[in-house]
Write a protein that holds these residues in place. Structure first.
Motif, PDB file in Angstrom:
ATOM      1  N   ILE A 159      32.714  39.327  40.594  1.00 32.22           N
ATOM      2  CA  ILE A 159      34.064  38.702  40.408  1.00 32.22           C
ATOM      3  C   ILE A 159      34.549  38.950  38.935  1.00 32.22           C
ATOM      4  O   ILE A 159      35.705  38.507  38.519  1.00 32.22           O
ATOM      5  CB  ILE A 159      34.138  37.204  40.839  1.00 32.22           C
ATOM      6  CG1 ILE A 159      33.126  36.370  39.911  1.00 32.22           C
ATOM      7  CG2 ILE A 159      33.735  36.888  42.198  1.00 32.22           C
ATOM      8  CD1 ILE A 159      33.552  34.901  39.879  1.00 32.22           C
ATOM      9  N   ASP A 160      33.955  39.895  38.286  1.00 31.18           N
ATOM     10  CA  ASP A 160      34.518  40.078  36.864  1.00 31.18           C
ATOM     11  C   ASP A 160      35.273  41.720  37.160  1.00 31.18           C
ATOM     12  O   ASP A 160      36.366  41.647  36.848  1.00 31.18           O
ATOM     13  CB  ASP A 160      33.402  40.323  35.699  1.00 31.18           C
ATOM     14  CG  ASP A 160      32.142  41.083  36.131  1.00 31.18           C
ATOM     15  OD1 ASP A 160      32.192  41.583  37.232  1.00 31.18           O
ATOM     16  OD2 ASP A 160      31.252  41.182  35.288  1.00 31.18           O
ATOM     17  N   TYR A 161      34.503  42.757  37.515  1.00 32.29           N
ATOM     18  CA  TYR A 161      35.202  44.037  37.737  1.00 32.29           C
ATOM     19  C   TYR A 161      35.521  44.310  39.150  1.00 32.29           C
ATOM     20  O   TYR A 161      36.473  45.189  39.364  1.00 32.29           O
ATOM     21  CB  TYR A 161      34.445  45.115  37.101  1.00 32.29           C
ATOM     22  CG  TYR A 161      34.347  45.202  35.724  1.00 32.29           C
ATOM     23  CD1 TYR A 161      35.316  46.014  35.024  1.00 32.29           C
ATOM     24  CD2 TYR A 161      33.240  44.401  35.063  1.00 32.29           C
ATOM     25  CE1 TYR A 161      35.313  45.914  33.675  1.00 32.29           C
ATOM     26  CE2 TYR A 161      33.160  44.526  33.735  1.00 32.29           C
ATOM     27  CZ  TYR A 161      34.083  45.242  32.951  1.00 32.29           C
ATOM     28  OH  TYR A 161      33.999  45.241  31.598  1.00 32.29           O
ATOM     29  N   ASN A 162      35.196  43.318  40.131  1.00 27.67           N
ATOM     30  CA  ASN A 162      35.731  43.586  41.559  1.00 27.67           C
ATOM     31  C   ASN A 162      35.796  44.864  41.925  1.00 27.67           C
ATOM     32  O   ASN A 162      36.680  45.484  42.857  1.00 27.67           O
ATOM     33  CB  ASN A 162      37.015  43.113  41.611  1.00 27.67           C
ATOM     34  CG  ASN A 162      37.570  41.602  41.048  1.00 27.67           C
ATOM     35  OD1 ASN A 162      37.819  41.518  39.990  1.00 27.67           O
ATOM     36  ND2 ASN A 162      36.871  40.596  41.624  1.00 27.67           N
ATOM     37  N   GLY A 163      34.496  45.539  41.561  1.00 31.17           N
ATOM     38  CA  GLY A 163      34.268  47.189  42.168  1.00 31.17           C
ATOM     39  C   GLY A 163      34.040  47.248  43.629  1.00 31.17           C
ATOM     40  O   GLY A 163      34.452  48.257  44.141  1.00 31.17           O
ATOM     41  N   GLU A 218      31.057  41.957  46.095  1.00 36.63           N
ATOM     42  CA  GLU A 218      31.801  42.588  45.042  1.00 36.63           C
ATOM     43  C   GLU A 218      31.250  41.513  43.808  1.00 36.63           C
ATOM     44  O   GLU A 218      31.110  40.458  44.167  1.00 36.63           O
ATOM     45  CB  GLU A 218      33.297  42.832  44.975  1.00 36.63           C
ATOM     46  CG  GLU A 218      34.109  41.271  45.389  1.00 36.63           C
ATOM     47  CD  GLU A 218      35.490  41.673  45.389  1.00 36.63           C
ATOM     48  OE1 GLU A 218      36.248  42.609  45.698  1.00 36.63           O
ATOM     49  OE2 GLU A 218      36.227  40.892  44.923  1.00 36.63           O
ATOM     50  N   THR A 262      35.948  51.073  30.087  1.00 37.39           N
ATOM     51  CA  THR A 262      37.043  50.259  30.073  1.00 37.39           C
ATOM     52  C   THR A 262      37.739  50.536  28.703  1.00 37.39           C
ATOM     53  O   THR A 262      36.954  49.948  27.912  1.00 37.39           O
ATOM     54  CB  THR A 262      36.780  48.838  30.381  1.00 37.39           C
ATOM     55  OG1 THR A 262      35.683  48.922  31.038  1.00 37.39           O
ATOM     56  CG2 THR A 262      37.835  48.118  31.024  1.00 37.39           C
ATOM     57  N   GLN A 292      31.234  48.490  44.662  1.00 40.88           N
ATOM     58  CA  GLN A 292      30.708  49.685  44.748  1.00 40.88           C
ATOM     59  C   GLN A 292      29.274  49.943  44.532  1.00 40.88           C
ATOM     60  O   GLN A 292      28.694  50.926  44.941  1.00 40.88           O
ATOM     61  CB  GLN A 292      31.371  50.721  43.761  1.00 40.88           C
ATOM     62  CG  GLN A 292      31.287  50.156  42.295  1.00 40.88           C
ATOM     63  CD  GLN A 292      32.419  50.946  41.397  1.00 40.88           C
ATOM     64  OE1 GLN A 292      32.317  52.039  41.532  1.00 40.88           O
ATOM     65  NE2 GLN A 292      32.964  50.300  40.573  1.00 40.88           N
TER      66      GLN A 292
END
Lengths: 247, 323
Positions: free
Chosen positions: A119-123, A117, A213, A125
């Motif tokens: 480490i900013d949006y932790n998506g 992932e 966002t 995906q």
């Protein structure tokens, strides 16, 4: 063997996170940017495998504006062979996945690797989205990665354990815990060489934006820690029961 | 129109996290004014399937197909997408665990939907659809707006409470077509700790670090976890030193957890560790070093030697549990 490694350009883990424009945008002031820690580990492992089997090229790709180039150069200094930057201010995960899928189609790659992932949006995906856009198999949360006799030897994390999995090239692997232990640090020679390694800039393709966002929030400031005397542990039990209500 | 949830089963059984997921999806279904349908893949007995009706599902669809015997993200997401289309699902909701995350991302692409991973509460608004998730490794939150017709979400574990809403549930089989090209990967052997409570699902975690000096000292940590009905985990150095299995590592590069109670014994609290645990509801730190950064994040702290404090605390907890 041609490997495409996707790297993110993210605020250093120790950064103080602040927002600007009424909390609608990330405040980049005084932020130190790094290669995402999961991708840094993924690069390390790919280099180990390359050194063991030979005949591998590692291309790093990032979707970002010119400001991400120092981060890309760092990956080249660690040992990646060349790099591609897709010129765009990334909007959402699908947009990023679409750009990387496009890069893949141009390059005849055997393997796409992403970090677990960013480490900013932790998506967590983008890797799966790339696989889906390209109709490729994927291995998520890869805890062991090796290539022997032209075959991928992988282990993946599953809920409650791990599993050895065989997968046909080409495929997408997202890294997980155990992919590599310590990130490789660039040496002076690597830093010198990185300046001369190719970094191609390509234009972005269109992709409809499905998520955006609106607003950021900082967590409520936590109250100070309530200290309990080491000789009076019963008091901690009382607090956890009566005040925190977790017992 | 419907709300579809993928309710994974583990050897034919559902878990607490399944019911959290249904409760969440049921609230979305109510807000959207439509029915909640559950989907599961593989053999599950009727009693177990009926339990899904206790949390709002009016129908459960069971997919049985021998090509789905192994968990492969590509084939499973194909099956889920086919069912979602047949049911005219406008919302497809997954648990944000290892498999759910992967399936949700793929399903969103197949259905041309938008996806917000790791949501932690109900949407603040349905039209437009706005929902919150963590960002910057728990150091912030972000509101995401989803403007696609089909919306895919994955729900963080331990973030939504179970709400009972008993319904008469219809149990039906659904058929899907899986192509050989949907496979491409083949699991060979599995190593699974059977019966152990998963770290990502436990309500109480007792975690220990290098301060414990060696793996032989974990008895008191395991004892505390047992008294509290939780499970054990550890800091990164402990896993790297192989004092504990890697699966127990919590932190930025290990597992990210959000229990009700996180007890950190002999863990200094490096920012990478806190990034994995800072969503815990209540945190307790036990450390000899009063300067340990964990005390800045913790709700409760004891400055003291773990080898003296923990056995005493275990006795006090036992006494409390005995009533």
């Amino acid at each position: 063997m041609k490997v495409l490694l996707c790297i993110s350009h993210v605020p250093d883990t120790t950064s103080k996170i602040r927002f600007t424009d009424n909390d609608t945008a990330f405040d980049k002031t005084d932020i130190q940017y790094i290669i995402g820690p999961h991708e840094e580990l993924a690069l390390t492992r790919l280099l180990e495998v390359k050194e063991a089997i030979g005949g591998m090229t590692i291309t790093v790709v990032n979707v970002g504006l010119k400001e991400t180039e120092p981060t890309i150069r760092k990956a080249l200094a660690v040992g990646a062979d060349d790099a591609i930057r897709v010129e765009a201010d990334p909007t959402d995960a699908l947009f990023v996945a679409k750009q990387i899928a496009e890069v893949y189609k141009q390059g005849n790659y055997d393997l796409v690797v992403t970090g677990k992932e960013t480490i900013d949006y932790n998506g967590a995906q983008v890797g799966e989205m790339i696989a889906e856009l390209l109709d490729l198999p994927s291995v998520t949360s890869t805890s062991h990665f090796d290539i022997k006799d032209g075959k991928a030897q992988l282990e993946r994390e599953i809920d409650g354990g791990k599993e050895v999995i065989e997968v046909d090239f080409p495929f997408v692997a997202t890294s997980g815990k155990g992919f590599a232990l310590e990130p490789r640090i660039p040496n002076m020679r690597g830093i010198m060489q990185a300046r001369r390694k190719p970094l191609a800039v390509v234009q972005a393709v269109n992709q409809e934006i499905k998520t955006k966002t609106n607003q950021f929030y900082l967590p409520e400031v936590k109250g100070a820690c309530t200290f309990v005397d080491a000789e009076n542990v019963e008091e901690l039990v009382r607090l956890l029961h009566e005040e925190a209500k977790v017992l | 129109m419907s709300v579809l949830t993928y309710t994974e089963n583990w050897d034919g059984k559902f878990k607490k996290s399944t019911y959290e997921l249904l409760s969440y999806a049921n609230e979305i279904a109510k807000k959207a004014g439509t029915e909640l349908i559950a989907l599961t893949i593989g053999e599950v007995d009727n009693e177990e399937l009926k339990s899904l009706g206790n949390y709002g599902a009016s129908k459960v669809l069971v997919v049985k197909n021998e090509k789905l015997n192994d968990f492969i993200a590509k084939s499973y997401s194909s099956a889920i997408s086919q069912v979602a289309q047949a049911q005219d699902a406008k919302f497809v909701i997954f648990a944000n665990n290892v498999s759910g995350r992967a399936l949700a991302a793929r399903t969103s692409v197949k259905l041309d939907g938008g996806f917000v991973p790791g949501v932690m509460q109900l949407p603040s608004s349905i039209e437009p659809f706005v929902v919150r998730k963590k960002a910057y490794s728990g150091k912030a939150f972000a509101d995401f707006e989803l403007n696609s017709d089909i919306k895919v979400l994955s729900l963080n574990q331990n973030s939504f409470k179970i709400i009972e809403d008993a319904k008469e549930i219809a149990i039906e089989e659904a058929s899907v077509e899986i192509k050989d090209t949907d496979l491409g990967a083949k699991p060979q052997s599995v190593e699974k700790a059977s019966g152990k409570l998963l770290i990502t699902e436990a309500e109480t975690l007792v975690s220990a670090g290098r301060g414990l000096k060696g793996p032989e000292n974990w008895g008191m940590v395991e004892e505390m976890a047992e008294i509290l009905g939780g499970t054990t985990c550890c800091s990164r150095p402990v896993a790297d030193l192989e004092w504990r299995p890697h699966e127990e590592h919590v932190g930025q590069t290990g597992k990210v957890v959000a229990p009700n109670l996180y007890i950190a014994i002999g863990i200094s609290g490096a920012i990478q560790h806190l990034a994995g645990v800072n969503s815990s509801k209540v945190m307790v730190a036990i450390n000899t070093d009063e300067e340990a950064p964990f005390f800045e994040a913790a709700d409760y702290g004891i400055i003291g030697d773990a080898f003296k404090v923990v056995p005493k605390l275990n006795e006090a907890l036992k006494k409390f549990k005995a009533g």
